[in-house]
Write a protein that holds these residues in place. Structure first.
Motif, PDB file in Angstrom:
ATOM      1  N   ALA A   1       0.689  -1.204   0.198  1.00 25.63           N
ATOM      2  CA  ALA A   1       0.016  -0.113   0.128  1.00 25.63           C
ATOM      3  C   ALA A   1       0.875   1.415  -0.077  1.00 25.63           C
ATOM      4  O   ALA A   1       0.534   2.194  -0.904  1.00 25.63           O
ATOM      5  CB  ALA A   1      -0.824   0.161   1.236  1.00 25.63           C
TER       6      ALA A   1
ATOM      7  N   LEU B   1       1.140   4.125  -2.831  1.00 23.98           N
ATOM      8  CA  LEU B   1       1.037   5.588  -2.609  1.00 23.98           C
ATOM      9  C   LEU B   1       2.344   6.439  -2.896  1.00 23.98           C
ATOM     10  O   LEU B   1       1.925   7.403  -3.660  1.00 23.98           O
ATOM     11  CB  LEU B   1       0.921   5.721  -1.126  1.00 23.98           C
ATOM     12  CG  LEU B   1       1.041   7.278  -0.534  1.00 23.98           C
ATOM     13  CD1 LEU B   1      -0.194   7.668  -1.157  1.00 23.98           C
ATOM     14  CD2 LEU B   1       0.997   7.082   1.231  1.00 23.98           C
TER      15      LEU B   1
ATOM     16  N   PHE C   1      -4.949  -0.685   1.601  1.00 25.19           N
ATOM     17  CA  PHE C   1      -4.795  -0.189   3.141  1.00 25.19           C
ATOM     18  C   PHE C   1      -6.066  -0.471   3.878  1.00 25.19           C
ATOM     19  O   PHE C   1      -5.987  -1.069   4.957  1.00 25.19           O
ATOM     20  CB  PHE C   1      -4.743   1.303   3.086  1.00 25.19           C
ATOM     21  CG  PHE C   1      -4.764   1.805   4.608  1.00 25.19           C
ATOM     22  CD1 PHE C   1      -3.451   1.731   5.348  1.00 25.19           C
ATOM     23  CD2 PHE C   1      -5.749   2.460   5.103  1.00 25.19           C
ATOM     24  CE1 PHE C   1      -3.298   2.114   6.386  1.00 25.19           C
ATOM     25  CE2 PHE C   1      -5.521   2.956   6.370  1.00 25.19           C
ATOM     26  CZ  PHE C   1      -4.345   2.762   7.279  1.00 25.19           C
ATOM     27  N   ILE C   2      -7.290  -0.834   3.146  1.00 22.57           N
ATOM     28  CA  ILE C   2      -8.523  -1.158   3.928  1.00 22.57           C
ATOM     29  C   ILE C   2      -8.228  -2.672   4.189  1.00 22.57           C
ATOM     30  O   ILE C   2      -8.879  -3.042   5.163  1.00 22.57           O
ATOM     31  CB  ILE C   2      -9.754  -0.830   3.172  1.00 22.57           C
ATOM     32  CG1 ILE C   2      -9.694   0.862   2.984  1.00 22.57           C
ATOM     33  CG2 ILE C   2     -10.899  -1.439   3.502  1.00 22.57           C
ATOM     34  CD1 ILE C   2     -10.866   1.563   1.936  1.00 22.57           C
TER      35      ILE C   2
ATOM     36  N   SER D   1      -2.855   4.068  -9.076  1.00 24.16           N
ATOM     37  CA  SER D   1      -2.293   3.873  -8.133  1.00 24.16           C
ATOM     38  C   SER D   1      -2.958   4.420  -6.783  1.00 24.16           C
ATOM     39  O   SER D   1      -2.677   3.416  -5.563  1.00 24.16           O
ATOM     40  CB  SER D   1      -0.853   4.464  -8.116  1.00 24.16           C
ATOM     41  OG  SER D   1      -0.026   4.143  -9.097  1.00 24.16           O
ATOM     42  N   ALA D   2      -3.369   5.537  -6.594  1.00 19.48           N
ATOM     43  CA  ALA D   2      -3.880   6.008  -5.361  1.00 19.48           C
ATOM     44  C   ALA D   2      -5.176   5.020  -4.964  1.00 19.48           C
ATOM     45  O   ALA D   2      -5.350   4.407  -3.803  1.00 19.48           O
ATOM     46  CB  ALA D   2      -4.445   7.167  -5.489  1.00 19.48           C
ATOM     47  N   GLY D   3      -6.181   4.625  -5.890  1.00 12.98           N
ATOM     48  CA  GLY D   3      -7.074   3.666  -5.563  1.00 12.98           C
ATOM     49  C   GLY D   3      -6.526   2.354  -5.320  1.00 12.98           C
ATOM     50  O   GLY D   3      -7.467   1.532  -4.342  1.00 12.98           O
TER      51      GLY D   3
ATOM     52  N   ALA E   1      -3.706   1.552  -3.736  1.00 11.30           N
ATOM     53  CA  ALA E   1      -3.316   1.802  -2.266  1.00 11.30           C
ATOM     54  C   ALA E   1      -4.462   1.898  -1.349  1.00 11.30           C
ATOM     55  O   ALA E   1      -4.075   1.409  -0.184  1.00 11.30           O
ATOM     56  CB  ALA E   1      -2.210   3.249  -2.441  1.00 11.30           C
ATOM     57  N   GLN E   2      -5.230   2.681  -1.601  1.00  9.87           N
ATOM     58  CA  GLN E   2      -6.475   2.787  -0.765  1.00  9.87           C
ATOM     59  C   GLN E   2      -7.101   1.348  -0.528  1.00  9.87           C
ATOM     60  O   GLN E   2      -7.333   1.013   0.732  1.00  9.87           O
ATOM     61  CB  GLN E   2      -7.748   3.660  -1.256  1.00  9.87           C
ATOM     62  CG  GLN E   2      -7.437   5.127  -1.014  1.00  9.87           C
ATOM     63  CD  GLN E   2      -8.464   6.035  -1.753  1.00  9.87           C
ATOM     64  OE1 GLN E   2      -9.095   5.584  -2.499  1.00  9.87           O
ATOM     65  NE2 GLN E   2      -8.598   7.347  -1.192  1.00  9.87           N
ATOM     66  N   PHE E   3      -7.416   0.637  -1.432  1.00  9.83           N
ATOM     67  CA  PHE E   3      -8.018  -0.756  -1.356  1.00  9.83           C
ATOM     68  C   PHE E   3      -7.117  -1.582  -0.366  1.00  9.83           C
ATOM     69  O   PHE E   3      -7.535  -2.349   0.414  1.00  9.83           O
ATOM     70  CB  PHE E   3      -8.150  -1.462  -2.805  1.00  9.83           C
ATOM     71  CG  PHE E   3      -8.494  -2.806  -2.833  1.00  9.83           C
ATOM     72  CD1 PHE E   3      -9.823  -3.202  -2.293  1.00  9.83           C
ATOM     73  CD2 PHE E   3      -7.547  -3.909  -3.025  1.00  9.83           C
ATOM     74  CE1 PHE E   3     -10.343  -4.430  -2.429  1.00  9.83           C
ATOM     75  CE2 PHE E   3      -8.151  -5.155  -2.949  1.00  9.83           C
ATOM     76  CZ  PHE E   3      -9.353  -5.514  -2.701  1.00  9.83           C
TER      77      PHE E   3
END
Length: 57
Positions: free
Chosen positions: A5, A9, A35-36, A27-29, A31-33
């Motif tokens: 993640a 980021l 991390f969750i 890439s941000a999407g 990273a969010q996935f």
């Protein structure tokens, strides 16, 4: 998983600075996935450890 993640980021930040909006957004999407998913698995591990009778940390 947290490492992946953070890697995505960093890729998103660098791509955003260089003007690659599509790559930065993707890439941000990701990273969010990731991390969750990491947070969910971490909470499940804490609950499983507490159920077994050990203190959380």
């Amino acid at each position: 998983m947290l490492g992946w993640a953070l890697a995505f980021l960093v890729i998103a930040l660098i791509a955003g600075l260089l003007g690659f909006g599509g790559i930065a957004g993707a890439s941000a999407g990701i990273a969010q996935f990731l991390f969750i998913v990491f947070i969910i698995l971490f909470v499940i591990a804490l609950i499983a450890r507490a159920v077994r009778g050990r203190p959380p940390l």
